[in-house]
Design a protein around this motif. Structure first.
Motif, PDB file in Angstrom:
ATOM      1  N   PRO A  77       0.839  -1.199   0.000  1.00 43.72           N
ATOM      2  CA  PRO A  77       0.000   0.000   0.000  1.00 43.72           C
ATOM      3  C   PRO A  77       0.873   1.248   0.000  1.00 43.72           C
ATOM      4  O   PRO A  77       2.038   1.202   0.372  1.00 43.72           O
ATOM      5  CB  PRO A  77      -0.791  -0.123   1.295  1.00 43.72           C
ATOM      6  N   GLY A  78       0.316   2.327  -0.436  1.00 40.45           N
ATOM      7  CA  GLY A  78       1.054   3.581  -0.405  1.00 40.45           C
ATOM      8  C   GLY A  78       1.395   4.072  -1.792  1.00 40.45           C
ATOM      9  O   GLY A  78       0.796   3.656  -2.781  1.00 40.45           O
ATOM     10  N   HIS A  79       2.378   4.927  -1.839  1.00 46.09           N
ATOM     11  CA  HIS A  79       2.719   5.605  -3.085  1.00 46.09           C
ATOM     12  C   HIS A  79       3.613   4.757  -3.972  1.00 46.09           C
ATOM     13  O   HIS A  79       4.384   3.927  -3.499  1.00 46.09           O
ATOM     14  CB  HIS A  79       3.398   6.935  -2.772  1.00 46.09           C
ATOM     15  N   PHE A  80       3.518   4.994  -5.253  1.00 51.36           N
ATOM     16  CA  PHE A  80       4.357   4.337  -6.242  1.00 51.36           C
ATOM     17  C   PHE A  80       4.694   5.372  -7.299  1.00 51.36           C
ATOM     18  O   PHE A  80       4.024   6.395  -7.420  1.00 51.36           O
ATOM     19  CB  PHE A  80       3.635   3.143  -6.867  1.00 51.36           C
ATOM     20  N   VAL A  81       5.731   5.108  -8.071  1.00 47.30           N
ATOM     21  CA  VAL A  81       6.138   5.999  -9.152  1.00 47.30           C
ATOM     22  C   VAL A  81       6.095   5.207 -10.451  1.00 47.30           C
ATOM     23  O   VAL A  81       6.649   4.102 -10.533  1.00 47.30           O
ATOM     24  CB  VAL A  81       7.557   6.562  -8.902  1.00 47.30           C
ATOM     25  N   THR A  82       5.459   5.759 -11.459  1.00 46.80           N
ATOM     26  CA  THR A  82       5.379   5.087 -12.745  1.00 46.80           C
ATOM     27  C   THR A  82       6.720   5.174 -13.454  1.00 46.80           C
ATOM     28  O   THR A  82       7.254   6.266 -13.654  1.00 46.80           O
ATOM     29  CB  THR A  82       4.286   5.726 -13.625  1.00 46.80           C
ATOM     30  N   VAL A  83       7.257   4.021 -13.840  1.00 49.27           N
ATOM     31  CA  VAL A  83       8.515   3.939 -14.588  1.00 49.27           C
ATOM     32  C   VAL A  83       8.203   3.841 -16.076  1.00 49.27           C
ATOM     33  O   VAL A  83       8.837   4.478 -16.912  1.00 49.27           O
ATOM     34  CB  VAL A  83       9.349   2.714 -14.128  1.00 49.27           C
ATOM     35  N   SER A  84       7.187   3.050 -16.398  1.00 49.50           N
ATOM     36  CA  SER A  84       6.805   2.832 -17.790  1.00 49.50           C
ATOM     37  C   SER A  84       5.316   2.538 -17.859  1.00 49.50           C
ATOM     38  O   SER A  84       4.776   1.842 -16.995  1.00 49.50           O
ATOM     39  CB  SER A  84       7.592   1.637 -18.353  1.00 49.50           C
ATOM     40  N   LEU A  85       4.667   3.074 -18.890  1.00 44.75           N
ATOM     41  CA  LEU A  85       3.262   2.775 -19.140  1.00 44.75           C
ATOM     42  C   LEU A  85       3.085   2.605 -20.640  1.00 44.75           C
ATOM     43  O   LEU A  85       3.429   3.504 -21.411  1.00 44.75           O
ATOM     44  CB  LEU A  85       2.345   3.899 -18.636  1.00 44.75           C
ATOM     45  N   VAL A  86       2.590   1.452 -21.042  1.00 46.64           N
ATOM     46  CA  VAL A  86       2.358   1.155 -22.462  1.00 46.64           C
ATOM     47  C   VAL A  86       0.858   0.966 -22.655  1.00 46.64           C
ATOM     48  O   VAL A  86       0.223   0.217 -21.908  1.00 46.64           O
ATOM     49  CB  VAL A  86       3.115  -0.116 -22.896  1.00 46.64           C
ATOM     50  N   THR A  87       0.303   1.663 -23.635  1.00 47.24           N
ATOM     51  CA  THR A  87      -1.135   1.559 -23.900  1.00 47.24           C
ATOM     52  C   THR A  87      -1.359   1.170 -25.355  1.00 47.24           C
ATOM     53  O   THR A  87      -0.704   1.683 -26.257  1.00 47.24           O
ATOM     54  CB  THR A  87      -1.860   2.887 -23.616  1.00 47.24           C
ATOM     55  N   ASP A  88      -2.287   0.256 -25.562  1.00 44.14           N
ATOM     56  CA  ASP A  88      -2.740  -0.132 -26.898  1.00 44.14           C
ATOM     57  C   ASP A  88      -4.228   0.144 -26.961  1.00 44.14           C
ATOM     58  O   ASP A  88      -5.009  -0.455 -26.216  1.00 44.14           O
ATOM     59  CB  ASP A  88      -2.481  -1.628 -27.156  1.00 44.14           C
ATOM     60  N   TYR A  89      -4.603   1.077 -27.829  1.00 43.00           N
ATOM     61  CA  TYR A  89      -6.015   1.454 -27.972  1.00 43.00           C
ATOM     62  C   TYR A  89      -6.666   0.497 -28.967  1.00 43.00           C
ATOM     63  O   TYR A  89      -6.247   0.390 -30.108  1.00 43.00           O
ATOM     64  CB  TYR A  89      -6.118   2.907 -28.430  1.00 43.00           C
ATOM     65  N   LEU A  90      -7.691  -0.213 -28.505  1.00 39.01           N
ATOM     66  CA  LEU A  90      -8.316  -1.266 -29.295  1.00 39.01           C
ATOM     67  C   LEU A  90      -9.594  -0.835 -29.995  1.00 39.01           C
ATOM     68  O   LEU A  90      -9.907  -1.325 -31.070  1.00 39.01           O
ATOM     69  CB  LEU A  90      -8.608  -2.475 -28.393  1.00 39.01           C
ATOM     70  N   ALA A  91     -10.342   0.060 -29.357  1.00 37.49           N
ATOM     71  CA  ALA A  91     -11.623   0.517 -29.904  1.00 37.49           C
ATOM     72  C   ALA A  91     -12.026   1.774 -29.152  1.00 37.49           C
ATOM     73  O   ALA A  91     -11.536   2.028 -28.049  1.00 37.49           O
ATOM     74  CB  ALA A  91     -12.691  -0.567 -29.740  1.00 37.49           C
ATOM     75  N   PRO A  92     -12.941   2.572 -29.729  1.00 38.47           N
ATOM     76  CA  PRO A  92     -13.416   3.763 -29.009  1.00 38.47           C
ATOM     77  C   PRO A  92     -14.214   3.381 -27.761  1.00 38.47           C
ATOM     78  O   PRO A  92     -14.922   2.373 -27.751  1.00 38.47           O
ATOM     79  CB  PRO A  92     -14.323   4.463 -30.022  1.00 38.47           C
ATOM     80  N   ALA A  93     -14.080   4.194 -26.717  1.00 38.70           N
ATOM     81  CA  ALA A  93     -14.856   4.036 -25.490  1.00 38.70           C
ATOM     82  C   ALA A  93     -15.868   5.175 -25.461  1.00 38.70           C
ATOM     83  O   ALA A  93     -15.511   6.318 -25.187  1.00 38.70           O
ATOM     84  CB  ALA A  93     -13.936   4.086 -24.271  1.00 38.70           C
ATOM     85  N   PRO A  94     -17.137   4.900 -25.769  1.00 41.07           N
ATOM     86  CA  PRO A  94     -18.114   5.974 -25.961  1.00 41.07           C
ATOM     87  C   PRO A  94     -18.594   6.650 -24.677  1.00 41.07           C
ATOM     88  O   PRO A  94     -18.617   6.048 -23.603  1.00 41.07           O
ATOM     89  CB  PRO A  94     -19.280   5.263 -26.656  1.00 41.07           C
ATOM     90  N   LEU A  95     -18.980   7.898 -24.847  1.00 38.59           N
ATOM     91  CA  LEU A  95     -19.611   8.675 -23.791  1.00 38.59           C
ATOM     92  C   LEU A  95     -20.743   7.861 -23.174  1.00 38.59           C
ATOM     93  O   LEU A  95     -21.544   7.253 -23.882  1.00 38.59           O
ATOM     94  CB  LEU A  95     -20.163   9.979 -24.385  1.00 38.59           C
ATOM     95  N   GLY A  96     -20.791   7.823 -21.848  1.00 39.80           N
ATOM     96  CA  GLY A  96     -21.852   7.113 -21.127  1.00 39.80           C
ATOM     97  C   GLY A  96     -21.526   5.675 -20.786  1.00 39.80           C
ATOM     98  O   GLY A  96     -22.215   5.061 -19.972  1.00 39.80           O
ATOM     99  N   ALA A  97     -20.475   5.119 -21.387  1.00 33.96           N
ATOM    100  CA  ALA A  97     -20.129   3.718 -21.124  1.00 33.96           C
ATOM    101  C   ALA A  97     -19.529   3.552 -19.734  1.00 33.96           C
ATOM    102  O   ALA A  97     -18.958   4.488 -19.169  1.00 33.96           O
ATOM    103  CB  ALA A  97     -19.143   3.213 -22.179  1.00 33.96           C
ATOM    104  N   TRP A  98     -19.659   2.351 -19.187  1.00 41.50           N
ATOM    105  CA  TRP A  98     -18.995   1.986 -17.941  1.00 41.50           C
ATOM    106  C   TRP A  98     -17.659   1.357 -18.318  1.00 41.50           C
ATOM    107  O   TRP A  98     -17.603   0.327 -18.979  1.00 41.50           O
ATOM    108  CB  TRP A  98     -19.843   1.005 -17.140  1.00 41.50           C
ATOM    109  N   LEU A  99     -16.554   1.992 -17.925  1.00 41.31           N
ATOM    110  CA  LEU A  99     -15.204   1.524 -18.217  1.00 41.31           C
ATOM    111  C   LEU A  99     -14.700   0.771 -16.997  1.00 41.31           C
ATOM    112  O   LEU A  99     -14.727   1.296 -15.884  1.00 41.31           O
ATOM    113  CB  LEU A  99     -14.298   2.715 -18.531  1.00 41.31           C
ATOM    114  N   GLU A 100     -14.224  -0.457 -17.215  1.00 39.36           N
ATOM    115  CA  GLU A 100     -13.878  -1.325 -16.094  1.00 39.36           C
ATOM    116  C   GLU A 100     -12.593  -2.095 -16.369  1.00 39.36           C
ATOM    117  O   GLU A 100     -12.301  -2.439 -17.510  1.00 39.36           O
ATOM    118  CB  GLU A 100     -15.031  -2.300 -15.871  1.00 39.36           C
ATOM    119  N   CYS A 101     -11.837  -2.377 -15.295  1.00 37.10           N
ATOM    120  CA  CYS A 101     -10.611  -3.171 -15.400  1.00 37.10           C
ATOM    121  C   CYS A 101     -10.344  -3.887 -14.089  1.00 37.10           C
ATOM    122  O   CYS A 101     -10.543  -3.330 -13.015  1.00 37.10           O
ATOM    123  CB  CYS A 101      -9.418  -2.271 -15.733  1.00 37.10           C
ATOM    124  N   ARG A 102      -9.842  -5.116 -14.195  1.00 37.60           N
ATOM    125  CA  ARG A 102      -9.295  -5.846 -13.049  1.00 37.60           C
ATOM    126  C   ARG A 102      -7.818  -6.040 -13.349  1.00 37.60           C
ATOM    127  O   ARG A 102      -7.438  -6.908 -14.137  1.00 37.60           O
ATOM    128  CB  ARG A 102      -9.957  -7.196 -12.849  1.00 37.60           C
TER     129      ARG A 102
END
Length: 140
Positions: A77-102
């Motif tokens: 628990p507690g603070h962390f510092v981002t060293v690297s973040l890689v994102t791959d955009y697969l499809a649009p996430a529309p206004l009003g949608a519920w965005l979820e991740c585990r």
């Protein structure tokens, strides 16, 4: 089932530190075996002029969720510092949608954690992200 706010049942608001993150929140969290599920209802303030979530907002949400989720799963628990973040955009996430991740903690060392996540908007995969996070040095 959803609450009157359009938030799925079982989710509770969670502040994610700092003034930079306040405009996108709150983020929502539902504790679960194997790690919490994180979500956010996509509002106009999260979107570009095409009424889909802005890529920068999705990257920011991924950074928050992967860091918090990885720390939770790794017992850090507690603070962390981002060293690297890689994102791959697969499809649009529309206004009003519920965005979820585990998020899924792949590996944790004494100084780093490696985390990945698949983000879905109303059940449709929209983003795949992975991050490396530096953990706080033990005080002593």
């Amino acid at each position: 089932m959803e609450t009157g706010l359009g938030i799925p049942e079982g989710f509770v608001a969670r502040r994610a530190g700092g003034p930079f993150l306040e405009p996108i929140g709150p983020i929502w969290l539902r504790p679960a075996e194997g790690g919490s599920v994180f979500g956010i209802r996509l509002e106009r303030r999260h979107c570009n002029n095409q009424a889909v979530a802005h890529g920068g907002m999705l990257a920011t949400f991924a950074d928050i969720v992967l860091g918090i989720g990885g720390g939770e799963q790794g017992g850090t628990p507690g603070h962390f510092v981002t060293v690297s973040l890689v994102t791959d955009y697969l499809a649009p996430a529309p206004l009003g949608a519920w965005l979820e991740c585990r998020p899924s903690l792949l590996r944790r060392t004494s100084r780093l954690m490696f985390v990945e996540g698949r983000f879905e908007a109303d059940g449709v995969p929209v983003l795949r992200a992975s991050g490396v996070f530096s953990l706080p040095r033990p005080k002593g």
